[in-house]
Design an enzyme around this catalytic site. Structure first.
Site, PDB file in Angstrom:
ATOM      1  N   CYS A 110       1.118  -1.200   0.046  1.00 50.25           N
ATOM      2  CA  CYS A 110       0.018   0.207   0.362  1.00 50.25           C
ATOM      3  C   CYS A 110       0.343   1.303   0.033  1.00 50.25           C
ATOM      4  O   CYS A 110       1.901   1.782  -1.168  1.00 50.25           O
ATOM      5  CB  CYS A 110      -1.083   0.078   0.835  1.00 50.25           C
ATOM      6  SG  CYS A 110      -2.158   1.144   0.933  1.00 50.25           S
ATOM      7  N   HIS A 209      -4.000  -5.629   0.000  1.00 50.03           N
ATOM      8  CA  HIS A 209      -2.881  -5.788   1.522  1.00 50.03           C
ATOM      9  C   HIS A 209      -2.389  -7.032   1.710  1.00 50.03           C
ATOM     10  O   HIS A 209      -3.588  -7.818   2.016  1.00 50.03           O
ATOM     11  CB  HIS A 209      -3.382  -5.433   2.637  1.00 50.03           C
ATOM     12  CG  HIS A 209      -3.662  -3.528   2.986  1.00 50.03           C
ATOM     13  ND1 HIS A 209      -3.101  -3.612   3.435  1.00 50.03           N
ATOM     14  CD2 HIS A 209      -4.341  -2.271   2.277  1.00 50.03           C
ATOM     15  CE1 HIS A 209      -3.135  -2.099   3.213  1.00 50.03           C
ATOM     16  NE2 HIS A 209      -3.691  -0.957   3.206  1.00 50.03           N
ATOM     17  N   GLU A 211      -0.497  -9.088   3.535  1.00 47.89           N
ATOM     18  CA  GLU A 211      -0.950  -9.704   5.284  1.00 47.89           C
ATOM     19  C   GLU A 211      -1.681  -9.595   5.844  1.00 47.89           C
ATOM     20  O   GLU A 211      -1.972 -10.593   6.860  1.00 47.89           O
ATOM     21  CB  GLU A 211       0.052  -8.260   5.735  1.00 47.89           C
ATOM     22  CG  GLU A 211      -0.908  -6.879   6.092  1.00 47.89           C
ATOM     23  CD  GLU A 211      -1.115  -6.228   5.172  1.00 47.89           C
ATOM     24  OE1 GLU A 211      -2.097  -5.340   5.525  1.00 47.89           O
ATOM     25  OE2 GLU A 211      -1.299  -6.550   4.339  1.00 47.89           O
TER      26      GLU A 211
END
Length: 249
Positions: A110, A209, A211
């Site tokens: 990001c 994202h 993660e």
């Protein structure tokens, strides 16, 4: 030994126990869990703009998400909706440029992708809805937007993602110019979703994202590149020690 992966941290007010609104170096645990789950050893890096010497003890680097980059970094004036964290900007641009120079494996997430682009000489759109005409990349507070990405054939990100092209994003800024990096992923509306540097061992930035879903494809690729670097450095150190006559290597 696991490769050591540095993760840049936010600096935000935080509250715990009897302590309220303390300036705190922190990062969502999703980043740590994603690195650990992919076989790496996560180390948190608070902002430090004195130097980038920490690069010498890392095997890989995650540039995490967060607030907007200061437009001064790419020669622009701040827009009305741009919210920056100067202490992060100065430290992380220094770190990113040092990592690129040292060919350290890097994954930008990001804001981290945007930072990579700016560190490579690029620039940003400060408010994507002004460019795209919609709020789909950040539909509501704390609500991820879903985008279908189009990946460049033959790119690293295309090989890693395969047929899975739906990604979760939350951002209002985006890459306008990737500088010396190659744009390898676009949303259907034309927003940049991935950048990379094919000339380096592993430099990949993604606007979404990974993660949050513990994506072992991307974090696994980072830790694999970091492990390869660690092995190469160990071999080089041993050869140098043996050449110098050090029996301990």
């Amino acid at each position: 030994m696991r490769p050591v992966i540095g993760i840049t941290t936010y600096v935000e007010p935080a509250t715990w126990g009897v302590w309220h609104d303390l300036a705190t170096a922190l990062v969502p645990h999703d980043y740590v869990a994603a690195v650990t789950g992919a076989g790496g050893r996560a180390v948190l890096l608070p902002p430090d703009d004195l130097d980038a010497d920490v690069i010498g003890v890392l095997d890989g680097l995650v540039l995490s998400g967060g607030a907007d980059l200061d437009p001064e970094l790419y020669g622009a004036e701040p827009g009305p909706l741009t919210v920056t964290r100067p202490e992060r900007d100065s430290a992380e641009v220094l770190l990113a440029r040092a990592a690129l120079e040292a060919d350290l494996p890097v994954l930008g997430v990001c804001r981290g992708m945007q930072l990579l682009a700016v560190a490579a000489g690029g620039s940003l759109h400060q408010h994507l809805p002004d460019v795209l005409g919609h709020e789909g990349h950040r539909p509501a507070p704390a609500v991820y937007g879903r985008q279908e990405a189009i990946f460049a054939p033959g790119s690293r990100v295309a090989a890693l993602m395969g047929d899975d092209r739906v990604v979760q994003c939350y951002h209002h800024q985006g890459v306008a110019d990737a500088g010396s990096l190659r744009v390898t992923g676009l949303a259907e509306d034309g927003a940049v979703e991935a950048v990379e540097d094919p000339a380096r061992s592993f430099v990949l930035g993604v606007q979404w994202h990974p993660e949050v879903v513990r994506d072992k494809r991307l974090f696994g690729a980072l830790t694999a590149a970091a492990s390869a670097r660690k092995a190469t450095d160990k071999t080089a150190h041993k050869a140098k020690s043996e050449a110098a006559g050090d029996p301990m290597g």
